[in-house]
Scaffold this motif. Structure first.
Motif, mmCIF file in Angstrom:
data_model
loop_
_atom_site.group_PDB
_atom_site.id
_atom_site.type_symbol
_atom_site.label_atom_id
_atom_site.label_comp_id
_atom_site.label_asym_id
_atom_site.label_seq_id
_atom_site.Cartn_x
_atom_site.Cartn_y
_atom_site.Cartn_z
ATOM 1 N N SER A 113 44.876 -19.247 64.745
ATOM 2 C CA SER A 113 45.446 -18.863 63.457
ATOM 3 C C SER A 113 46.032 -17.461 63.598
ATOM 4 O O SER A 113 45.410 -16.579 64.197
ATOM 5 C CB SER A 113 44.385 -18.875 62.358
ATOM 6 O OG SER A 113 43.758 -20.143 62.290
ATOM 7 N N THR A 114 47.229 -17.265 63.040
ATOM 8 C CA THR A 114 47.963 -16.022 63.246
ATOM 9 C C THR A 114 48.239 -15.320 61.925
ATOM 10 O O THR A 114 48.609 -15.958 60.942
ATOM 11 C CB THR A 114 49.297 -16.294 63.972
ATOM 12 O OG1 THR A 114 49.034 -17.030 65.162
ATOM 13 C CG2 THR A 114 50.005 -15.004 64.319
ATOM 14 N N LEU A 115 48.049 -14.000 61.901
ATOM 15 C CA LEU A 115 48.356 -13.160 60.749
ATOM 16 C C LEU A 115 49.222 -11.994 61.195
ATOM 17 O O LEU A 115 49.088 -11.503 62.317
ATOM 18 C CB LEU A 115 47.081 -12.611 60.103
ATOM 19 C CG LEU A 115 46.119 -13.600 59.445
ATOM 20 C CD1 LEU A 115 44.878 -12.864 58.961
ATOM 21 C CD2 LEU A 115 46.784 -14.326 58.286
ATOM 22 N N LEU A 116 50.106 -11.552 60.317
ATOM 23 C CA LEU A 116 50.859 -10.321 60.538
ATOM 24 C C LEU A 116 50.037 -9.194 59.940
ATOM 25 O O LEU A 116 49.760 -9.175 58.736
ATOM 26 C CB LEU A 116 52.228 -10.391 59.859
ATOM 27 C CG LEU A 116 53.091 -9.126 59.954
ATOM 28 C CD1 LEU A 116 53.444 -8.833 61.402
ATOM 29 C CD2 LEU A 116 54.350 -9.266 59.120
ATOM 30 N N ASP A 117 49.631 -8.248 60.774
ATOM 31 C CA ASP A 117 48.731 -7.202 60.307
ATOM 32 C C ASP A 117 49.278 -5.828 60.681
ATOM 33 O O ASP A 117 50.315 -5.706 61.344
ATOM 34 C CB ASP A 117 47.332 -7.409 60.896
ATOM 35 C CG ASP A 117 46.228 -6.881 59.988
ATOM 36 O OD1 ASP A 117 46.556 -6.200 59.000
ATOM 37 O OD2 ASP A 117 45.054 -7.135 60.270
ATOM 38 N N TRP A 118 48.554 -4.806 60.254
ATOM 39 C CA TRP A 118 48.972 -3.424 60.465
ATOM 40 C C TRP A 118 47.778 -2.589 60.875
ATOM 41 O O TRP A 118 46.706 -2.678 60.283
ATOM 42 C CB TRP A 118 49.567 -2.861 59.170
ATOM 43 C CG TRP A 118 49.821 -1.384 59.177
ATOM 44 C CD1 TRP A 118 48.967 -0.402 58.799
ATOM 45 C CD2 TRP A 118 51.020 -0.730 59.589
ATOM 46 N NE1 TRP A 118 49.540 0.826 58.944
ATOM 47 C CE2 TRP A 118 50.816 0.664 59.426
ATOM 48 C CE3 TRP A 118 52.253 -1.173 60.067
ATOM 49 C CZ2 TRP A 118 51.787 1.600 59.742
ATOM 50 C CZ3 TRP A 118 53.226 -0.246 60.375
ATOM 51 C CH2 TRP A 118 52.999 1.120 60.208
ATOM 52 N N VAL A 119 47.959 -1.818 61.932
ATOM 53 C CA VAL A 119 47.032 -0.748 62.280
ATOM 54 C C VAL A 119 47.831 0.535 62.184
ATOM 55 O O VAL A 119 49.068 0.512 62.305
ATOM 56 C CB VAL A 119 46.437 -0.932 63.693
ATOM 57 C CG1 VAL A 119 45.589 -2.188 63.754
ATOM 58 C CG2 VAL A 119 47.533 -0.985 64.746
ATOM 59 N N PHE A 136 52.895 -2.464 63.570
ATOM 60 C CA PHE A 136 52.570 -3.845 63.232
ATOM 61 C C PHE A 136 51.938 -4.514 64.442
ATOM 62 O O PHE A 136 52.263 -4.191 65.594
ATOM 63 C CB PHE A 136 53.836 -4.625 62.850
ATOM 64 C CG PHE A 136 54.335 -4.346 61.473
ATOM 65 C CD1 PHE A 136 53.947 -5.122 60.398
ATOM 66 C CD2 PHE A 136 55.207 -3.291 61.241
ATOM 67 C CE1 PHE A 136 54.408 -4.872 59.124
ATOM 68 C CE2 PHE A 136 55.682 -3.023 59.977
ATOM 69 C CZ PHE A 136 55.281 -3.820 58.909
ATOM 70 N N ILE A 137 51.056 -5.456 64.189
ATOM 71 C CA ILE A 137 50.466 -6.254 65.256
ATOM 72 C C ILE A 137 50.428 -7.710 64.831
ATOM 73 O O ILE A 137 50.527 -8.035 63.647
ATOM 74 C CB ILE A 137 49.041 -5.791 65.626
ATOM 75 C CG1 ILE A 137 48.089 -6.011 64.444
ATOM 76 C CG2 ILE A 137 49.022 -4.363 66.101
ATOM 77 C CD1 ILE A 137 46.620 -5.838 64.820
ATOM 78 N N LYS A 138 50.319 -8.563 65.823
ATOM 79 C CA LYS A 138 50.101 -9.994 65.576
ATOM 80 C C LYS A 138 48.635 -10.284 65.875
ATOM 81 O O LYS A 138 48.195 -10.204 67.018
ATOM 82 C CB LYS A 138 51.019 -10.832 66.463
ATOM 83 C CG LYS A 138 50.871 -12.329 66.248
ATOM 84 C CD LYS A 138 51.978 -13.107 66.943
ATOM 85 C CE LYS A 138 51.948 -12.935 68.442
ATOM 86 N NZ LYS A 138 52.938 -13.805 69.118
ATOM 87 N N GLN A 139 47.883 -10.600 64.825
ATOM 88 C CA GLN A 139 46.458 -10.861 64.991
ATOM 89 C C GLN A 139 46.232 -12.363 65.130
ATOM 90 O O GLN A 139 46.577 -13.139 64.236
ATOM 91 C CB GLN A 139 45.675 -10.327 63.795
ATOM 92 C CG GLN A 139 44.163 -10.472 63.940
ATOM 93 C CD GLN A 139 43.445 -10.103 62.666
ATOM 94 O OE1 GLN A 139 43.185 -10.955 61.820
ATOM 95 N NE2 GLN A 139 43.134 -8.829 62.513
#
Length: 514
Positions: free
Chosen positions: A134-140, A144-147
């Motif tokens: 399962s993939t989410l667009l996230d932020w650190v 941006f990162i692909k989690q």
């Protein structure tokens, strides 16, 4: 019927007729009920056929399957004859921007592996046969990162094991908790409208997110935070001392074309405690009357007449005046009577000098009460005598006359803080909580819908409480968006900023404004 069975009297004959008529009535009623049930069943069956033969793709059942379901029933409805439909042509250029980004190899990928509990407990004998991703667009911070969440599937002795997928902050959404927290803090803490955020994401990071997408995230994220907002309201009601104020907010009403309307964010605060914003489309009596319905205690406000009317009507509700509002009137009168008004300003300054020294000493309620009665009360008595003398020769319509009238009319309320060390000299703590929303208005000018006012109230409440307790709002919101989707209703209170700060060892003293 034999002669012996025939009724011997007229009364017996009438009784037999009455019994037959009663039986006939029961049969008619039963027949009517069965006809009604039959009609309803036909309607449900007809609806079933229309839905599953003509409904969305993937929900249809074949006529053969339905025939098996209907075996033994009278053929009252003709089954439609369906023909296979050609698969629709998918547009080549209609790729969703978020999904394109998530498949972009340029994004850094962060993988999280979740093992089933039974495999962790006894790993022997389990054999991995596949995995779910399962993939989410996230932020650190900074990128941006692909989690990617990986859940291996195992088998052992004809048993399968697969860890449940942690619920995302937005059901069936592709936004991670970090990115959602960034959008919220950028909009409500740093006052960056969504269309500017979208431009920044595209220009600096190459991420294509529309303003409508970001707005949908904000709307659904605010719904997730609503239980925490209600928990803060419950904690606030339990207090005995509140401060209250309000600030105007322009909004667009879909029923009123061509111009914006004015709504209000009402702010209720307990010094040293939580802050709560409440959205109302007017400044009328209904808002504070409803919110203060259960409150009994001391309420510190400006001179707005609604609060004064409520205090007169309700037993146990005491008004406390605000010296910041009283001082403001004299400051505005400096241009008319500079020397005279300067004396009044100096005396009020002495009151605030006492408060600054008490804060420097971190004095408790008992010491504050004693020092105020010793040092502040003589200043207040001197101010009152001077105001009464000057009022006799000051123009009522002038700024000095208005400032004196405001103070003398509320003199009892302005003196309440001296007799109670728990009270503040003014309402500045609540005004400081309002200030960020006032700065935001200069950037976004108005909110797009009355419902957006309710969302703003929820988010401003959480952010203001974070400032009160020295919490980094991004860290707080990211944690809430991570854990709230799976939290039980009995666990909600631990997500309030006050309890969150305790759990994370944050002990920052409250900064009070003079």
């Amino acid at each position: 019927m034999t002669d012996k069975e025939q009724p011997q009297t007229l009364e017996e004959l009438r009784g037999r007729v009455a019994a037959l008529e009663a039986e006939n009535g029961r049969l008619r009623e039963a027949n009517s009920r069965l006809q009604t049930e039959n009609r309803l069943l036909r309607q449900k069956l007809d609806h079933f056929i229309r839905r599953y033969f003509n409904g969305p793709r993937g929900e249809a059942v074949s006529p053969a399957q339905l025939e098996l379901l209907l075996q033994g029933l009278p053929k009252v409805i003709e089954l439609p004859q369906t023909e296979p439909k050609p698969a629709p042509q998918r547009a080549k250029s209609s790729t969703h921007p978020v999904r394109r980004v998530l498949d972009d190899s340029r994004l850094e990928t962060q993988e999280i592996v979740i093992q089933p509990p039974e495999v962790q407990a006894q790993p022997e004998g389990w054999r991995q046969i596949s995995e779910e991703r399962s993939t989410l667009l996230d932020w650190v911070p900074g990128k941006f990162i692909k989690q990617v969440t990986i859940r291996p599937r195992y088998v052992k002795d004809e048993r399968f094991a697969l860890a449940p997928l942690p619920p995302p902050p937005i059901p069936q959404g592709m936004v991670g908790p970090g990115l959602l927290a960034k959008v919220f803090t950028d909009k409500y803490e740093d006052h960056l409208p969504l269309f500017r955020q979208a431009k920044t994401f595209a220009r600096q990071y190459g991420i294509e997110l529309s303003r409508q997408t970001l707005g949908g995230w904000v709307e659904q994220g605010a719904v997730l935070l609503q239980p925490v907002y209600r928990a803060i309201a419950e904690d606030l009601v339990a207090g005995f001392y509140w401060q209250a104020d309000e600030t105007p907010i322009r909004y667009l009403d879909p029923d009123v074309k061509g111009k914006s309307q004015q709504g209000y964010l009402w702010v209720y605060s307990r010094p040293g405690g939580e802050v709560l914003f409440e959205w109302r489309v007017s400044r009328g009596r209904a808002g504070p009357e409803e919110f203060l319905q259960k409150f009994r205690g001391k309420l510190q406000t400006d001179g707005y007449g609604v609060y004064e009317a409520l205090a007169k009507e309700r037993e146990g509700l005491t008004l406390v005046g605000c010296w910041a509002h009283a001082r403001r009137g004299f400051h505005e009168a400096l241009a008319e009577h500079q020397k005279l008004v300067a004396w009044f300003m100096k005396q009020i300054g002495l009151l605030y000098q006492v408060e600054r020294e008490l804060r420097r000493q971190k004095a408790g309620p008992k010491l504050r009460q004693a020092v105020r009665q010793w040092q502040s009360q003589p200043v207040l008595d001197r101010l009152q005598r001077a105001m009464r003398r000057v009022r006799e020769r000051a123009l009522p319509a002038g700024r000095l006359g208005q400032a004196i009238e405001y103070a003398l009319k509320r003199w009892k309320e302005l003196n309440e803080y001296v007799a109670d060390g728990h009270l503040e000299i003014d309402n500045n703590l609540t005004e400081n909580a309002i200030r960020p929303s006032a700065v935001g208005k200069k950037n976004w000018l108005f909110i797009g819908h009355p419902e957006a006012g309710e969302r703003s109230a929820i988010i401003y409440t959480l952010l203001a409480c974070c400032r009160r307790h020295g919490i980094n709002p991004f860290d707080y919101l990211k944690d809430l968006f991570t854990r709230l989707p799976a939290a039980k209703i009995t666990e909600i209170r631990q997500f309030t900023p006050k309890e969150w700060a305790k759990a994370h060892g944050i002990r920052q003293p409250l900064k009070q404004a003079a």
